[in-house]
Design a protein around this motif. Structure first.
Motif, PDB file in Angstrom:
ATOM      1  N   SER A  47      33.165  31.013  37.085  1.00 45.69           N
ATOM      2  CA  SER A  47      34.325  31.747  37.045  1.00 45.69           C
ATOM      3  C   SER A  47      34.317  32.861  35.935  1.00 45.69           C
ATOM      4  N   ALA A  92      35.613  37.607  41.438  1.00 39.74           N
ATOM      5  CA  ALA A  92      36.388  36.747  40.634  1.00 39.74           C
ATOM      6  C   ALA A  92      37.800  36.331  41.137  1.00 39.74           C
ATOM      7  N   TYR A 113      37.391  34.328  44.076  1.00 39.36           N
ATOM      8  CA  TYR A 113      37.034  32.982  43.787  1.00 39.36           C
ATOM      9  C   TYR A 113      37.832  32.197  43.388  1.00 39.36           C
ATOM     10  N   ASN A 114      38.723  32.838  42.526  1.00 36.14           N
ATOM     11  CA  ASN A 114      39.830  31.758  41.731  1.00 36.14           C
ATOM     12  C   ASN A 114      41.501  32.230  42.362  1.00 36.14           C
ATOM     13  N   THR A 151      39.330  27.156  44.043  1.00 33.44           N
ATOM     14  CA  THR A 151      37.975  27.787  44.281  1.00 33.44           C
ATOM     15  C   THR A 151      37.628  28.112  45.507  1.00 33.44           C
TER      16      THR A 151
END
Length: 207
Positions: free
Chosen positions: A74, A132, A135-136, A141
């Motif tokens: 991350s 990013a 992804y988060n 996740t």
């Protein structure tokens, strides 16, 4: 993972502080945001408390915290990478730990234990350029994704971002294990379009 970081340190042409390597490896996950939340993770209170109770010198504590704050996929997506050698060695070991045969096992266990994460949906293609934020998203996740898509969105990419020779060598060995698994999986699932996608994906990674 600590044993792998130790091995990388022993193989590296430049000497790294083994105390720094091992402490970083042992403590890099004790403040993981998935366990303690984002704010707590940034403060590294657990790592600090453990080192203080163990009587670790202040300068070594600083180095370990500095490394931990720069390790993780991350953080990589946000352009943050370890600068100290010990941090680079542990970062590579941490990423190698996520791939290969044991990485496949870990990813599958995660998928099975998270109801929103599927094993494989041939109608849902991977987001190979996941950023990013996505992804988060929502602090997770990409939990709504699938076990198979995770290979394309993260795992197969990791060898390219290793920071040491030992890390790169080990990651390439483990990557081949994952590629062999995916080729067999798509053949047995009779999804030739996914087999083609895999080969195109691998070709694009070599360019």
């Amino acid at each position: 993972m600590a044993r792998l970081a130790e091995r990388f340190a022993n193989e590296h042409k430049e000497a790294a502080s083994m105390d720094e390597v091992l402490l970083t490896a042992w403590l890099h996950d004790v403040d993981d945001y998935k366990l303690v939340g984002k704010k707590q993770a940034d403060e590294l209170n657990n790592a600090t408390s453990i080192m203080t109770k163990a009587g670790v010198a202040a300068d070594l504590q600083d180095a370990v915290r500095y490394n931990i704050a720069r390790i993780g996929y991350s953080r990589y997506l946000h352009g943050v990478r370890p600068e100290r050698l010990a941090g680079q060695l542990v970062s590579d070991a941490d990423m190698c730990d996520a791939i290969g045969a044991c990485g496949i096992e870990r990813a599958l266990i995660y998928a099975v234990n998270h109801g929103s994460c599927r094993i494989f949906d041939p109608t849902v293609w991977p987001d190979v350029n996941i950023d990013a934020y996505r992804y988060n998203a929502n602090g997770g996740t990409h939990d709504g994704d699938s076990f198979i898509n995770y290979f394309f969105e993260k795992l197969l990419k990791l060898p390219k971002i290793m920071m040491t020779d030992s890390g790169r060598d080990e990651a390439l060995i483990r990557q081949q294990i994952m590629v062999t698994f995916l080729r067999a999986y798509f053949r047995e699932k009779n999804v030739p379009e996914w087999s083609d996608f895999l080969e195109e994906y691998l070709t694009s990674m070599d360019e």
